[in-house]
Write a protein that holds these residues in place. Structure first.
Motif, short mmCIF file in Angstrom:
data_model
loop_
_atom_site.label_atom_id
_atom_site.label_comp_id
_atom_site.label_asym_id
_atom_site.label_seq_id
_atom_site.Cartn_x
_atom_site.Cartn_y
_atom_site.Cartn_z
N ALA A 190 0.87 -1.18 0.00
CA ALA A 190 0.00 0.00 0.00
C ALA A 190 0.90 1.22 0.00
O ALA A 190 1.75 1.37 0.89
N ARG A 191 0.73 2.09 -0.98
CA ARG A 191 1.58 3.28 -1.11
C ARG A 191 0.69 4.51 -1.20
O ARG A 191 -0.19 4.60 -2.06
N PHE A 192 0.91 5.45 -0.30
CA PHE A 192 0.11 6.68 -0.23
C PHE A 192 0.98 7.87 -0.64
O PHE A 192 2.04 8.09 -0.05
N ILE A 193 0.54 8.63 -1.65
CA ILE A 193 1.34 9.69 -2.24
C ILE A 193 0.70 11.03 -1.92
O ILE A 193 -0.46 11.28 -2.26
N GLY A 194 1.46 11.87 -1.23
CA GLY A 194 0.96 13.16 -0.82
C GLY A 194 1.82 14.30 -1.33
O GLY A 194 2.81 14.10 -2.04
N THR A 195 1.45 15.53 -0.94
CA THR A 195 2.15 16.72 -1.41
C THR A 195 3.51 16.91 -0.76
O THR A 195 4.35 17.67 -1.26
N LYS A 196 3.78 16.19 0.35
CA LYS A 196 5.05 16.36 1.06
C LYS A 196 5.84 15.06 1.21
O LYS A 196 6.90 15.04 1.82
N GLY A 197 5.29 13.96 0.69
CA GLY A 197 6.01 12.70 0.83
C GLY A 197 5.22 11.51 0.37
O GLY A 197 4.06 11.64 -0.07
N ILE A 198 5.83 10.35 0.47
CA ILE A 198 5.21 9.08 0.07
C ILE A 198 5.37 8.09 1.22
O ILE A 198 6.48 7.88 1.72
N ALA A 199 4.26 7.49 1.63
CA ALA A 199 4.28 6.45 2.66
C ALA A 199 4.09 5.10 1.98
O ALA A 199 3.17 4.92 1.19
N THR A 200 4.98 4.16 2.29
CA THR A 200 4.97 2.86 1.64
C THR A 200 4.97 1.76 2.69
O THR A 200 5.73 1.81 3.65
N ALA A 201 4.12 0.75 2.48
CA ALA A 201 4.06 -0.38 3.41
C ALA A 201 3.96 -1.68 2.63
O ALA A 201 2.97 -1.92 1.93
N HIS A 202 4.99 -2.50 2.74
CA HIS A 202 5.01 -3.84 2.15
C HIS A 202 4.79 -4.87 3.25
O HIS A 202 5.06 -4.61 4.43
N TYR A 203 4.33 -6.06 2.86
CA TYR A 203 4.37 -7.17 3.81
C TYR A 203 5.83 -7.47 4.15
O TYR A 203 6.21 -7.53 5.31
N SER A 204 6.62 -7.69 3.11
CA SER A 204 8.06 -7.90 3.27
C SER A 204 8.75 -6.97 2.30
O SER A 204 8.64 -7.15 1.09
N GLY A 205 9.45 -5.98 2.82
CA GLY A 205 10.08 -4.99 1.97
C GLY A 205 10.07 -3.62 2.60
O GLY A 205 10.37 -2.61 1.96
N GLY A 206 9.73 -3.59 3.89
CA GLY A 206 9.82 -2.34 4.62
C GLY A 206 8.53 -1.57 4.73
O GLY A 206 7.61 -1.72 3.92
N VAL A 207 8.45 -0.74 5.76
CA VAL A 207 7.36 0.20 5.97
C VAL A 207 8.02 1.53 6.31
O VAL A 207 8.74 1.63 7.31
N PHE A 208 7.81 2.56 5.48
CA PHE A 208 8.61 3.77 5.63
C PHE A 208 7.93 4.96 4.96
O PHE A 208 6.97 4.80 4.18
N ILE A 209 8.43 6.14 5.27
CA ILE A 209 7.98 7.38 4.63
C ILE A 209 9.19 8.09 4.07
O ILE A 209 10.19 8.29 4.76
N ASP A 210 9.11 8.47 2.79
CA ASP A 210 10.13 9.29 2.14
C ASP A 210 9.55 10.68 1.92
O ASP A 210 8.39 10.83 1.53
N GLY A 211 10.38 11.72 2.18
CA GLY A 211 9.89 13.07 1.97
C GLY A 211 10.34 14.00 3.08
O GLY A 211 11.35 13.76 3.76
N GLU A 212 9.59 15.08 3.29
CA GLU A 212 9.97 16.10 4.26
C GLU A 212 10.02 15.56 5.68
O GLU A 212 10.82 16.02 6.50
N GLN A 213 9.14 14.62 6.00
CA GLN A 213 9.12 14.02 7.34
C GLN A 213 9.43 12.53 7.22
O GLN A 213 8.59 11.67 7.52
#
Length: 425
Positions: A305-328
């Motif tokens: 599940a990947r959520f794309i916003g104006t300040k970053g991208i939140a990504t959650a895999h079963y296997s492959g990490g759960v993280f946010i890239d961007g300003e925060q």
């Protein structure tokens, strides 16, 4: 001896000798008496997995079991007896093993059963949930809550009748995964800014066909339930629904409409369930969500599940990490590449390769804990919403046209599996 007499006896014995040691059987008996008395309806792989987690992480005594097929019961009983014996509990009494099309009613009529795990094929869920509530049992129901609109409405009505007297939870264990919880919290707090779009996918391998020789059509269908839309709801409701539930959870909204396509491609096996869907959902605030669900080929792909916003991208895999890239930016610590493995320092620090490492443990602890505390849970509404969302996507793809949430609900879709169940009695 009554419970009151037993307590008085133990107090008296302690007064006579402070060093009196209780026999192991007495200790185990006390623990068994305090355990939640648990029954299971549907003794296949998923039910065995969930009840194994309940036995491992909570104080439950598996005391009753029901299934349509005797061979399922025999295989499961050996497993469940082993789980009980590891905790010092007795094997399941043969009088509490129920087989046949009405086995679920026999189990629910057992006055000693306090809670029930419903892990039977999804087409049975509305009927079994209604019966369990009528019998006053706490319920853990596997997802989806139903396979059609009419069934979801039954779950909504049943759930609203509980009135805080019972716990009813639905098997969306991802909501109990620590990494996902923190990511969703951050998204809702604005860590990626305004949410613009989301990308979901559940790319599973193809499903083998279980043997069907020398069986009636009904038996062959039930033993291969996931190949049939009328029994499992299809892959959107069986597998893809997990990512749709994460999306509903993160957005705290239901979709306005859906459009899509898909099919049953390169699959000549027994059954009629589609093996691929490509769906576009439109949510309020002009948020659009793309979803790709497949059950194809020899290799499992990825779930994300990947959520794309104006300040970053939140990504959650079963296997492959759960993280946010961007300003925060933020990282859960779950390894982003399972194949890289863990080094000794990571193992010592508790780094995990799966984002779901604690999801089942937390889910079953939450359910059993709610029964013990009296702070009962009712997940019927959220379970219904996510099931509706999956049905909406399925309906749009299969009809080949845009379908709104309102028209989906007003359709009163009802799917009859046309099974001959009395033959199994």
């Amino acid at each position: 001896m009554t419970n009151l007499e037993r307590r008085s006896f133990i107090k008296g014995a302690a007064a006579v000798s402070a060093i009196t040691i209780l026999k192991p059987s007495t200790v185990f008996g006390t623990k068994a008496n305090s355990a939640i008395q648990l029954g299971i309806i549907g003794c296949g792989n998923r039910g065995t997995s969930v009840i194994s987690a309940m036995s491992k992480y909570t104080n439950v005594n598996i005391m009753a079991m029901a299934d349509l097929f005797d061979d399922q019961l025999q295989v499961a009983k050996e497993k469940f007896d082993g789980l009980n014996q590891e905790k010092g509990f007795a094997k399941i009494d043969s009088r509490n093993i129920y087989q046949g099309s009405k086995a679920y009613l026999d189990l629910l009529n057992n006055k000693k059963v306090e809670a029930v795990l419903i892990s039977s094929p999804a087409y049975t869920h509305p009927e079994f949930v209604e019966a369990a509530i009528a019998a006053g049992k706490h319920i853990y129901c596997e997802k989806p809550v139903a396979i059609d609109v009419e069934g979801v409405k039954r779950i909504e009505r049943a759930g609203s009748s509980i009135n805080g007297k019972l716990s009813m939870v639905v098997g969306f264990q991802i909501r109990h995964a620590t990494a996902y919880q923190e990511m969703v919290k951050r998204v809702q707090e604005g860590a990626i800014g305004d949410l613009v779009t989301a990308q979901l996918y559940y790319l599973a391998s193809g499903l083998p066909l279980k043997p069907i020789d020398n069986m009636s059509k009904s038996e062959a269908m039930i033993r291969n339930q996931f190949h049939f839309r009328a029994l499992s709801g299809g892959i959107l409701l069986d597998q893809g629904i997990h990512m749709l539930d994460v999306c509903s959870w993160a957005l705290q909204k239901k979709p306005i409409l859906a459009m899509g396509t898909g099919g049953r491609d390169h699959n000549n096996a027994f059954g009629d369930a589609w093996n691929n869907y490509q769906i576009i959902y439109k949510y309020p605030d002009n948020i659009r969500v793309s979803f790709h669900s497949t059950q194809l080929g020899p290799v499992f792909g990825d779930v994300c599940a990947r959520f794309i916003g104006t300040k970053g991208i939140a990504t959650a895999h079963y296997s492959g990490g759960v993280f946010i890239d961007g300003e925060q930016a933020w990282d859960s610590g779950v390894l982003r590449h399972e194949s890289q493995g863990q080094d000794q320092n990571q193992q010592a620090a508790g780094v995990f390769t799966s984002a779901l490492h604690d999801s089942n443990e937390n889910k079953v602890k939450s359910f059993i804990g709610s029964i013990r505390s009296g702070n009962f849970l009712n997940e019927s509404a959220s379970g219904a919403a996510s099931t509706y969302t999956a049905i909406l996507g399925r309906m749009a793809a299969e009809n080949g046209e845009q379908v709104s949430w309102e028209s989906m609900q007003h359709s009163n879709e009802s799917i009859d599996p046309n099974l001959n169940l009395p033959q199994f009695d």
